[in-house]
Scaffold this active site. Structure first.
Site, PDB file in Angstrom:
ATOM      1  N   CYS A  86     -10.451   2.675  -5.002  1.00 24.50           N
ATOM      2  CA  CYS A  86     -10.565   2.935  -3.801  1.00 24.50           C
ATOM      3  C   CYS A  86     -10.643   4.507  -3.508  1.00 24.50           C
ATOM      4  O   CYS A  86     -10.125   5.191  -4.423  1.00 24.50           O
ATOM      5  CB  CYS A  86      -9.326   2.474  -3.108  1.00 24.50           C
TER       6      CYS A  86
ATOM      7  N   ASP B 296     -12.795   2.304   4.831  1.00 25.83           N
ATOM      8  CA  ASP B 296     -11.489   2.077   5.320  1.00 25.83           C
ATOM      9  C   ASP B 296     -12.120   1.718   6.977  1.00 25.83           C
ATOM     10  O   ASP B 296     -11.276   1.170   7.895  1.00 25.83           O
ATOM     11  CB  ASP B 296     -11.033   3.679   5.912  1.00 25.83           C
TER      12      ASP B 296
ATOM     13  N   LYS C 113      -4.064  -0.713  -6.809  1.00 26.64           N
ATOM     14  CA  LYS C 113      -5.149  -0.376  -6.067  1.00 26.64           C
ATOM     15  C   LYS C 113      -4.851   1.080  -6.313  1.00 26.64           C
ATOM     16  O   LYS C 113      -3.982   1.728  -6.183  1.00 26.64           O
ATOM     17  CB  LYS C 113      -4.816  -0.621  -4.535  1.00 26.64           C
ATOM     18  N   TRP C 114      -6.102   1.393  -6.915  1.00 24.85           N
ATOM     19  CA  TRP C 114      -5.959   3.060  -7.486  1.00 24.85           C
ATOM     20  C   TRP C 114      -6.697   3.877  -6.202  1.00 24.85           C
ATOM     21  O   TRP C 114      -8.022   3.718  -6.361  1.00 24.85           O
ATOM     22  CB  TRP C 114      -6.556   3.226  -8.786  1.00 24.85           C
ATOM     23  N   ASP C 115      -6.039   4.746  -5.735  1.00 29.03           N
ATOM     24  CA  ASP C 115      -6.947   5.395  -4.483  1.00 29.03           C
ATOM     25  C   ASP C 115      -6.808   6.688  -5.072  1.00 29.03           C
ATOM     26  O   ASP C 115      -6.510   7.239  -6.070  1.00 29.03           O
ATOM     27  CB  ASP C 115      -5.929   5.365  -3.399  1.00 29.03           C
ATOM     28  N   MET C 116      -7.874   7.372  -4.316  1.00 32.05           N
ATOM     29  CA  MET C 116      -8.319   8.919  -4.478  1.00 32.05           C
ATOM     30  C   MET C 116      -8.867   9.465  -3.276  1.00 32.05           C
ATOM     31  O   MET C 116      -9.812   9.030  -2.891  1.00 32.05           O
ATOM     32  CB  MET C 116      -9.355   8.972  -5.519  1.00 32.05           C
ATOM     33  N   ASN C 117      -7.975  10.419  -2.677  1.00 37.56           N
ATOM     34  CA  ASN C 117      -8.318  10.779  -1.358  1.00 37.56           C
ATOM     35  C   ASN C 117      -8.718  11.929  -1.120  1.00 37.56           C
ATOM     36  O   ASN C 117      -8.355  12.825   0.281  1.00 37.56           O
ATOM     37  CB  ASN C 117      -6.967  10.456  -0.358  1.00 37.56           C
TER      38      ASN C 117
ATOM     39  N   ARG D 142      -5.090  16.516   3.151  1.00 34.98           N
ATOM     40  CA  ARG D 142      -4.250  15.553   3.364  1.00 34.98           C
ATOM     41  C   ARG D 142      -2.905  15.999   2.659  1.00 34.98           C
ATOM     42  O   ARG D 142      -1.808  15.305   2.064  1.00 34.98           O
ATOM     43  CB  ARG D 142      -4.451  14.325   2.886  1.00 34.98           C
TER      44      ARG D 142
ATOM     45  N   ASP E 219       1.082  -1.296   0.030  1.00 28.38           N
ATOM     46  CA  ASP E 219       0.059   0.160   0.103  1.00 28.38           C
ATOM     47  C   ASP E 219       0.955   1.259   0.052  1.00 28.38           C
ATOM     48  O   ASP E 219       2.238   1.389  -0.446  1.00 28.38           O
ATOM     49  CB  ASP E 219      -1.088  -0.029   1.103  1.00 28.38           C
ATOM     50  N   ASP E 220       0.216   2.282   0.552  1.00 30.92           N
ATOM     51  CA  ASP E 220       1.020   3.625   0.450  1.00 30.92           C
ATOM     52  C   ASP E 220       2.219   3.792   0.931  1.00 30.92           C
ATOM     53  O   ASP E 220       2.498   2.993   2.021  1.00 30.92           O
ATOM     54  CB  ASP E 220      -0.140   4.604   1.216  1.00 30.92           C
TER      55      ASP E 220
HETATM   56  C1  DGJ Z   1      -7.035   5.389   1.967  1.00 32.27           C
HETATM   57  C2  DGJ Z   1      -7.327   3.696   1.755  1.00 32.27           C
HETATM   58  O1  DGJ Z   1      -8.926   3.973   1.681  1.00 32.27           O
HETATM   59  C3  DGJ Z   1      -6.642   3.190   2.414  1.00 32.27           C
HETATM   60  O2  DGJ Z   1      -6.895   1.751   2.426  1.00 32.27           O
HETATM   61  C4  DGJ Z   1      -5.260   3.229   2.323  1.00 32.27           C
HETATM   62  O3  DGJ Z   1      -4.808   2.776   0.924  1.00 32.27           O
HETATM   63  C5  DGJ Z   1      -4.806   4.829   2.440  1.00 32.27           C
HETATM   64  N1  DGJ Z   1      -5.722   5.653   1.527  1.00 32.27           N
HETATM   65  C6  DGJ Z   1      -3.325   4.916   2.192  1.00 32.27           C
HETATM   66  O4  DGJ Z   1      -3.040   6.359   2.121  1.00 32.27           O
END
Ligand code: DGJ
Length: 749
Positions: A545, A567, A495-499, A462, A385-386
Site C-alpha cells: 500500500c 484510498d 499491510k506494508w504502507d508507504m506514505n 505527514r 491498521d495504523d
Molecule cells: C494510507 C493507507 O492507504 C490507508 O489505507 C491507511 O492504512 C492509512 N495510510 C493509515 O495511516
C-alpha cells in the site's frame, strides 16, 4: 525459439564500381504469437529489425534498407553519422552520432560521456536466469521454468571505456511476452559513472500510434490517458522515489482505432518501484523509438573496476487483440510468472480493516467487538491498521517506534490475537516500515538515519521522514522491530504502507561519490527487506500500500500478491480506478473493500449491493465498523461473503473482459470474467446514471465459446455463445449507482 542466421546484403557505394556486401548475423526470437528480430553488422552494430505479430521464417533484414542511402559505415565511413542517426538500434549509446533518446550514457575517468557498445558474442539458455548484482540480495523480475521460456544474452563491449553490457531477452513459450534487462560490468582499470542505463529500447516503424499511460493522484490512481503521438518526445515518468500514483511505470503504443478487442498494442511495463522513465520519440515522422528504464534524471552510479550493475526488467507485451488482449496477457504473466507468494493461487481471507471504521481511535475492546460481529457474518480476518504502536493517536508521531501501545492494547498483541483466533478469524497488522516520524523515539535516537542533506531543512510530509534504506544498519534495526512484533503473536497478514515521496535525497552513510545512487539504493533496500520478510515468513500474506495505489507496480507484486488499489473506497470512483488498474494487473492483486456511506472522501451514498459488486472485482474485504452500519446493510454481508466464495476462483483465475469504459461513457460500467475452459462466466453491470425513455443497456458478451449454450441464472434463458456475442443481453436497471451480476453456465457438451 531463439535462433541465429547469417545473411548478406549487396549494394553499391557511391562512386565505387563494384558491388559491396555487408554480412549480417540475424538473431531471432519467435513463438506462435510474436517475432522479435535483430541483426548484427560486421562492425558489431546491433540493429533492431522487427517486433510484433509472428511472421514467416523469411530473411527480414530488407526492413533495414541497408542497401539504400549509402550508410553502411564500414564501406563508407564519411557517412557514419547518417547511419547512426537513422537506423533502428537495440541499445543506443550517447555521443556517437545517434541523436535520438539513448539508453546508455557514461562519464568516464576523463570526464567524457560518449560510449559505443558493440556486439561481441551471444548465448542462448533455456528458462530465465535470475537478475543478479553482487551485493544486492533481490531484484524482482518475472521467472520461468526451463521449458517455459528461452533467454538470449548478447554481450556488447565498449573497448574504449572498458565496459561490457549483457543485454538479455527472454521469450516466453506460450505468451506474447518478451522481457528485457541489461547488466553492465566494468572490466577496465578506471572508475566509470553510469549516467543512464535503461532497460530496453524498441524501435517501431512510422509514427501512427496512440500512446496510452496510466496517470492520477492520491485517491485517483490509474486514470487512462490516450493521445496520438506527435513529432518529438513524449513520456511518462516518476521523480518521486516511488513508482507513484501520478504515473504508473507503464506505457503502450497502439494503432489508431484500437479498442478492447481489435488493434495492435505494444505495451511496456517496468518491474521497478522507484524513479522510472518510459518515452516515445518520433523522429522525422519515419520512426518511433520507445525506451523504458530507471529515470536517468538525478541518477549517477559509480562503477569501479570489476563492479557490476543490473537494471530492472522491462516487460514487453504485444497484442493484436486490442487492449483486452494486452491486459489478459499481463494478467496471465503476472499470475504465473511474477507473483511468488504462497498466496498467489490461494483464496485470500475476506478481511475487515479498521482504518475507516475507527481511524486512530480504538482499543482492544473496540477491535474485538468489530471482529466478533464480523466473524458472525462470515468475515475471516481482522486487520488492525495504523495507530497501534508508540503513542500514536494521530498521524504526527511514533513511526519507527514499532512497540505496542499498551494503553490501547493491554498486555500486547497476544491477548487480542488469541481472542480473535478463538473467533475462528485470522489477524493482520499495519506497518509503515520505511518511515520515521519527526516526533518519535527512533528519530530522537538516530536523526542520521533519515534521508537528508546535512545542513538543509528537511521537508516533512505527514510529519514524517523517509528512512535511509540504503543503510543496512537501518534496515536491520527496523527488521528487528518488525520481527519482534510478528513473533509476539499469531499474525498472518501484514499491510506494508508507504506514505510519502523522497525529498532532500542524501544519505549520511554513503560516500560523497555515491550520493546520487541513493534513489536506486533506497529501492534496492526496500526489496531487501521485503525479500527477508517473505522468506522468513513464507506463509505471511503481504499487502502493499502506498497511500492507496501510490506504489502499485510489478516489482511490488513480486513480493505481495495484493496491493491496496486506492484510498478512494467510493464504489463509483473505484470503477475508474479499477478499470485503469486492470490494464496491467489482475483482479487477484487489486485490494478492494466495501466501505461505509456516506463515503468518507466524497460524501456519496451508494447501495450496499453495488459496493459489494465493485469490491468483488478485487481481493474483497470490508473497511467499516460492522457494529455501526445500518442493520439492513449488515444483513447483506453473509450473501456477499457467499458470492465471493462462489466466484472468487472464476475471477482470480479467469479471463477479464471490459465491456464498459467510464472514461468514454460515464453512464455505466460492465465487465466479465470467463473461466479458462469457457464453461462459466460472470457479468457485472453497474448503472452509474439512470436515464428515462431509453431502452435497456445492451451488453454484447465476450470470451464465451461460440458453439456452446449457456444458461443464465438471472434471466433463465439459454443462449449460445454466438448469440450472446452477436445479439447481447439487455440489462436495464432503475436508479443511479445500481448494479447487477449475471452468471452463465455452459451446458454439458
Ligand atoms: C494510507 C493507507 O492507504 C490507508 O489505507 C491507511 O492504512 C492509512 N495510510 C493509515 O495511516
Amino acid at each position: 525459439m531463439i535462433r541465429e542466421e547469417q545473411t548478406t546484403i549487396g549494394f553499391h557505394v557511391w562512386g565505387a564500381e563494384k558491388l559491396s556486401e555487408e554480412k549480417l548475423t540475424v538473431l531471432r526470437l519467435d513463438n506462435d504469437g510474436i517475432t522479435y528480430a535483430m541483426a548484427v553488422t560486421e562492425e558489431g552494430y546491433l540493429l533492431h529489425v522487427y517486433y510484433g505479430k509472428r511472421c514467416g521464417d523469411d530473411d527480414l533484414t530488407y526492413l533495414l534498407h541497408l542497401d539504400e542511402g549509402n550508410y553502411t559505415p564500414q564501406h563508407h565511413n564519411r557517412e557514419r553519422m547518417g547511419f547512426m542517426d537513422s537506423r533502428p538500434f537495440e541499445y543506443p549509446c550517447h555521443g556517437i552520432g545517434d541523436f535520438r533518446e539513448p539508453c546508455f550514457m557514461i562519464l568516464d575517468g576523463d570526464g567524457m560521456s560518449a560510449c559505443d557498445l558493440r556486439y561481441k558474442s551471444h548465448r542462448i539458455v533455456s528458462g530465465k536466469p535470475e537478475l543478479k548484482q553482487k551485493g544486492v540480495s533481490c531484484i524482482p523480475a518475472t521467472f520461468a521454468k526451463e521449458d517455459e521460456a528461452e533467454t538470449l544474452i548478447i554481450t556488447m563491449e565498449d573497448e574504449h571505456a572498458g565496459l561490457t553490457a549483457e543485454l538479455s531477452y527472454t521469450i516466453f513459450r506460450d505468451r506474447n511476452v518478451i522481457t528485457r534487462a541489461v547488466k553492465v560490468y566494468n572490466r577496465g582499470y578506471g572508475d566509470v559513472r553510469l549516467q543512464r542505463v535503461l532497460s530496453a529500447c524498441v524501435e517501431l516503424p512510422g509514427m501512427d500510434y496512440e500512446m496510452i499511460t496510466l496517470n492520477g493522484n492520491w485517491a485517483r490512481e490509474c486514470a487512462v490517458s490516450r493521445v496520438p503521438l506527435h513529432a518529438g518526445k513524449q513520456l511518462t515518468d516518476s521523480l518521486r522515489g516511488v513508482s507513484s500514483a501520478q504515473h504508473n511505470p507503464f506505457m503502450a503504443l497502439c494503432t489508431p482505432g484500437t479498442d478492447e478487442e481489435h488493434g495492435e498494442v505494444y505495451a511496456f511495463h517496468l518491474v521497478y518501484s522507484g524513479n522510472f522513465l518510459a518515452e516515445a520519440e518520433v523522429t522525422g515522422g519515419k520512426q518511433t523509438r520507445t525506451v523504458i528504464g530507471i529515470n536517468p534524471y538525478d541518477f549517477s552510479w559509480l562503477l569501479r573496476p570489476e563492479e557490476e550493475f543490473q537494471t530492472p526488467e522491462a516487460v514487453l507485451v504485444y497484442s493484436e487483440e486490442g487492449l483486452g488482449g494486452m491486459s489478459r496477457m499481463f494478467h496471465d504473466l503476472y499470475r504465473s510468472h511474477l507473483i511468488r507468494s504462497y498466496w498467489k493461487d490461494r483464496e485470500r481471507p475476506i478481511l475487515i480493516n479498521n482504518w475507516e471504521a475507527t481511524y486512530f481511535n480504538f482499543d482492544q475492546d473496540k477491535l474485538y467487538a468489530i471482529a466478533e460481529e464480523a466473524s458472525k457474518l462470515g468475515i475471516e480476518m481482522l486487520v488492525m491498521d495504523d495507530g497501534w504502536f508508540g503513542c500514536r493517536n494521530f498521524d504526527d508521531n511514533s513511526l519507527g517506534d514499532w512497540v505496542v501501545n499498551e494503553e490501547k492494547l493491554k498486555g500486547g498483541l497476544k491477548p487480542l490475537t488469541d481472542r480473535i483466533n478463538a473467533l475462528g478469524m485470522k489477524f493482520g497488522i499495519w506497518f509503515e516500515p520505511e518511515m520515521v516520524s519527526d516526533n518519535s523515539e527512533l528519530y530522537r535516537a538516530h536523526p542520521e538515519w533519515a534521508i537528508q542533506i546535512i545542513g538543509r531543512d528537511l521537508t516533512q510530509a505527514r510529519a514524517q521522514y523517509v528512512l535511509d534504506y540504503s543503510n543496512a544498519e537501518v534496515r536491520d534495526y527496523v527488521y528487528g522491530m518488525l520481527t519482534n512484533i510478528l513473533n509476539s503473536a499469531n499474525i498472518e497478514y501484514v499491510k506494508w504502507d508507504m506514505n510519502r515521496a523522497l525529498t532532500e535525497v542524501g544519505s549520511t552513510s554513503l560516500p560523497r561519490k555515491r550520493q546520487r545512487e541513493l534513489w536506486h539504493r533506497y529501492v534496492l533496500g526496500v526489496y531487501d527487506l521485503m525479500n527477508r520478510l517473505t522468506t522468513d515468513y513464507p506463509k505471511l500474506l503481504l499487502e502493499n500500500c502506498s497511500s492507496g495505489g501510490g506504489r502499485f507496480d510489478p516489482a511490488m507484486l513480486y513480493f505481495s500478491p495484493q496491493i491496496w488499489a486506492s484510498d478512494d473506497t467510493d464504489a463509483i470512483e473505484r470503477l475508474k480506478i479499477q478499470y485503469g488498474t486492470s490494464y496491467c494487473y489482475p483482479v487477484s492483486a487489486m485490494g478492494a473493500h466495501v466501505s461505509d456511506c456516506p463515503n468518507h472522501l466524497l460524501g456519496r451514498n451508494t447501495p450496499f449491493d453495488t459496493r459489494g459488486d465493485v469490491a468483488l472485482v478485487g481481493t474483497f474485504g470490508y473497511e467499516l465498523d460492522v457494529t455501526k452500519i445500518p442493520a439492513e446493510d449488515r444483513a447483506k454481508i453473509p450473501g456477499q461473503v457467499a458470492k465471493y466464495h462462489r466466484f472468487h476462483k472464476l475471477m482470480s483465475d479467469g479471463d477479464q473482459y471490459r465491456l464498459g469504459n467510464l472514461f468514454k461513457d460515464n453512464t455505466y460500467d460492465a465487465w466479465m470474467f470467463v473461466s479458462k475452459d469457457k464453461s462459466e462466466a460472470l457479468l457485472t453491470y453497474v448503472q452509474v446514471l439512470g436515464k428515462p425513455s431509453e431502452p435497456a443497456k445492451r451488453l454484447y458478451l465476450r470470451g464465451l465459446d461460440a458453439d456452446r449454450k449457456y444458461f443464465c441464472e438471472e434471466t433463465g434463458q439459454t443462449l449460445s455463445g454466438k448469440t450472446l456475442a452477436a445479439c447481447g443481453i439487455d440489462v436495464g436497471l432503475r436508479g443511479d449507482f445500481v448494479s447487477k451480476t449475471f452468471y452463465f453456465k455452459a451446458e454439458e457438451a
